[in-house]
Design an enzyme around this catalytic site. Structure first.
Site, short mmCIF file in Angstrom:
data_model
loop_
_atom_site.label_atom_id
_atom_site.label_comp_id
_atom_site.label_asym_id
_atom_site.label_seq_id
_atom_site.Cartn_x
_atom_site.Cartn_y
_atom_site.Cartn_z
N ILE A 271 33.87 34.29 57.10
CA ILE A 271 35.29 34.12 57.23
C ILE A 271 35.87 35.40 57.64
CG2 ILE A 271 37.24 34.01 55.75
CD1 ILE A 271 35.46 32.35 53.63
N GLY B 34 26.14 39.47 57.43
CA GLY B 34 26.88 39.60 58.91
C GLY B 34 26.21 39.98 60.08
N ASP C 271 28.70 56.91 47.21
CA ASP C 271 29.51 57.71 48.35
C ASP C 271 30.32 56.88 49.26
OD1 ASP C 271 27.62 56.56 49.86
OD2 ASP C 271 26.78 58.44 50.74
N PHE D 30 36.74 41.44 52.21
CA PHE D 30 35.89 40.20 51.96
C PHE D 30 34.44 40.24 51.14
CE2 PHE D 30 38.26 39.27 55.82
CZ PHE D 30 38.77 38.39 55.56
N SER E 287 38.90 33.37 45.01
CA SER E 287 38.12 32.03 45.11
C SER E 287 38.49 30.78 43.88
CB SER E 287 36.76 32.30 44.61
OG SER E 287 36.14 31.04 44.54
N TYR F 198 30.06 34.58 39.24
CA TYR F 198 30.61 34.73 40.52
C TYR F 198 32.29 34.68 40.31
CZ TYR F 198 32.92 33.51 44.88
OH TYR F 198 33.82 33.30 45.97
N LYS G 94 35.48 37.51 40.75
CA LYS G 94 36.72 37.23 41.28
C LYS G 94 37.94 37.38 40.56
CE LYS G 94 34.83 36.69 45.44
NZ LYS G 94 35.14 37.68 46.50
N PHE H 194 39.82 27.53 48.33
CA PHE H 194 38.97 26.47 48.12
C PHE H 194 37.87 26.17 48.73
CE2 PHE H 194 41.53 24.54 44.24
CZ PHE H 194 42.26 25.64 44.10
N ARG I 67 36.85 17.52 46.32
CA ARG I 67 36.99 18.92 46.71
C ARG I 67 38.11 19.03 47.65
NH1 ARG I 67 34.66 19.01 42.72
NH2 ARG I 67 32.81 20.35 42.19
N ARG J 43 25.16 18.10 39.44
CA ARG J 43 24.95 19.58 39.35
C ARG J 43 25.47 19.99 38.13
NH1 ARG J 43 26.23 22.99 44.49
NH2 ARG J 43 28.37 22.49 43.75
N ASP K 89 29.86 21.16 37.86
CA ASP K 89 30.61 20.82 38.97
C ASP K 89 31.58 19.96 38.29
OD1 ASP K 89 29.96 21.01 41.64
OD2 ASP K 89 28.63 19.67 41.75
C1 WQD Z 1 30.91 20.67 47.35
C2 WQD Z 1 30.89 19.46 46.82
C3 WQD Z 1 28.65 19.24 45.16
C4 WQD Z 1 25.60 20.09 48.05
C5 WQD Z 1 31.68 26.53 45.98
C6 WQD Z 1 31.91 27.63 44.78
C7 WQD Z 1 33.45 27.92 44.81
C8 WQD Z 1 34.03 28.27 46.22
C9 WQD Z 1 33.78 27.04 47.21
C10 WQD Z 1 33.68 30.41 47.07
C11 WQD Z 1 30.35 19.45 45.31
C12 WQD Z 1 28.41 18.60 46.36
C13 WQD Z 1 26.96 19.81 47.43
C14 WQD Z 1 24.90 19.19 48.24
C15 WQD Z 1 26.43 17.64 46.94
N1 WQD Z 1 33.43 29.34 46.75
N2 WQD Z 1 27.00 18.78 46.98
N3 WQD Z 1 25.16 17.87 47.52
O1 WQD Z 1 30.57 23.98 44.43
O2 WQD Z 1 32.54 22.90 45.19
O3 WQD Z 1 32.22 25.26 45.57
O4 WQD Z 1 32.30 26.84 47.40
O5 WQD Z 1 34.61 30.98 46.52
O6 WQD Z 1 33.42 29.13 43.99
O7 WQD Z 1 31.49 26.94 43.72
O8 WQD Z 1 30.93 23.95 46.84
O9 WQD Z 1 29.43 23.31 49.06
O10 WQD Z 1 28.36 23.63 46.89
O11 WQD Z 1 29.80 21.70 46.84
O12 WQD Z 1 26.74 16.58 46.54
O13 WQD Z 1 23.79 19.00 48.59
O14 WQD Z 1 29.67 18.71 47.45
O15 WQD Z 1 28.37 18.55 43.85
O16 WQD Z 1 31.10 18.18 44.65
P1 WQD Z 1 31.55 23.99 45.44
P2 WQD Z 1 29.79 23.05 47.53
#
Ligand code: WQD
Length: 325
Positions: free
Chosen positions: A12, A36, A55, A75, A119, A143, A147, A171, A219, A281, A284
């Site tokens: 980013i 990076g 330092d 960042f 976040s 995490y 934040k 997001f 999401r 997971r 979630d």
């Molecule tokens: C997205 C969706 C999974 C992988 C994360 C961090 C959050 C923020 C954004 C930075 C979810 C689903 C995922 C897979 C799946 N980060 N999934 N199969 O967890 O929404 O957010 O990134 O600040 O803090 O938690 O992102 O990309 O892991 O998942 O079904 O193999 O995809 O369950 O619904 P998440 P993600």
């Protein structure tokens, strides 16, 4: 104007550096290059430095003075939720310690304006359709905690010193503005699915029994270039006079389910995708979509790119071509 970007060689950060340079600003990147790449910082001065070291504050202050920087965008942080549960001390030490070093360097060098990467993880598992900034944060992993505490630290620094800060709560960020700036880590849904397809493996959907229209989690996917533009808008806001808010959600305000993302990937790649349905997971939320009213009305920012744009740009970046070509 000169901006020092901590973590500017990352996914980013490097998009923000590119936009700043495009609009004629001077940029100094501070990055330890742990995740990076120096090549991403073309056009900026690069200082290789781990900001969590004892330092680091003095060194950052030196570079702030030497460059005449008037703002900082921070960042640099660890950002893997699962890892944060396994190694909480590292998250607290590095995410919080690094920010403390950067803020004390700003105070020392007399830099007033700071933009911080926060976040959606600060919200935890909110049970609302659209998350507004008024909702009390309730992070559910280290995490997200780091934040949220980072946002407190910014507020404290504002009160203690003559500083002005903005925290942007991202997001679900995806896509690429330029192929060479693409997300090379395979930690989030879009890169995970693209990587699985490249291996000839079936992507795994983490649960299809949620209380959502197609049973999969929803999401708010925002294009990394839109997100990068939000940082530019935040810098302009800090440089202006009116400042009613200091925390902003950054998202499109539209939700997409995991299956909808897979459909978009299928359209972009031309591949038919037959996912495996796996278990849920832990941690979630069924739905995490933002209200972006505050950032639209206060910063004049709005997202311009759709889920198809996001996915097409990620696919094009993997192929090493600019999106749309
Ligand atoms: C997205 C969706 C999974 C992988 C994360 C961090 C959050 C923020 C954004 C930075 C979810 C689903 C995922 C897979 C799946 N980060 N999934 N199969 O967890 O929404 O957010 O990134 O600040 O803090 O938690 O992102 O990309 O892991 O998942 O079904 O193999 O995809 O369950 O619904 P998440 P993600």
């Amino acid at each position: 104007m000169t901006t020092l970007v901590v973590g500017g060689a990352g996914y980013i950060g490097s998009h923000v550096v590119r936009l700043l340079i495009e609009r004629g600003e001077e940029v100094v990147v501070v990055d330890d290059l742990s995740t990076g790449f120096a090549e991403r910082t073309r056009g900026a001065d690069l200082v290789t430095l781990d900001v969590t070291r004892p330092d680091a504050s003095e060194k950052i202050a030196f570079h702030l003075r030497a460059s005449g920087a008037d703002s900082v965008i921070h960042f640099a942080a660890h950002k893997q939720v699962g890892e944060s549960v396994q190694r909480p001390e590292m998250y607290w030490h590095d995410n919080i310690g690094g920010l403390a070093n950067v803020l004390s360097a700003c105070e020392n060098a007399g830099v007033r304006d700071v933009v911080f990467s926060s976040s959606a993880a600060v919200y935890g598992v909110p049970d609302v359709d659209l998350v507004t900034e008024e909702l009390a944060p309730s992070p559910i992993n280290p995490y997200g905690e780091t934040k949220f505490v980072g946002e407190w630290m910014l507020a404290d620094a504002e009160r203690a010193h003559d500083m002005r800060t903005v925290a942007l709560r991202y997001f679900n960020v995806a896509g690429a503005g330029w192929p060479e700036l693409a997300d090379t880590q395979v930690m989030n849904l879009v890169p995970i699915v693209l990587e699985a397809l490249a291996r000839g493996a079936a992507p795994i959907v983490f649960g299809d029994d949620y209380d959502t229209p197609d049973g999969t989690c929803i999401r708010d996917y925002v294009h990394v270039v839109d997100l990068a533009e939000a940082h530019i808008a935040a810098l302009d806001y800090l440089r202006g006079d009116e400042r009613p808010h200091r925390v902003f959600n950054v998202g499109t305000g539209t939700g997409s389910s995991v299956l909808e993302v897979l459909d978009a990937i299928s359209r972009a790649t031309g591949e038919q995708i037959t996912p495996e349905i796996g278990p849920r997971r832990a941690g979630d939320p069924a739905r995490l979509v933002c209200s972006n009213e505050r950032i639209r009305e206060t910063l004049g920012w709005k997202s311009t790119k759709t889920l198809d744009d996001i996915v097409a740009s990620a696919v094009a970046a993997r192929r090493g071509t600019p999106a749309g070509s």
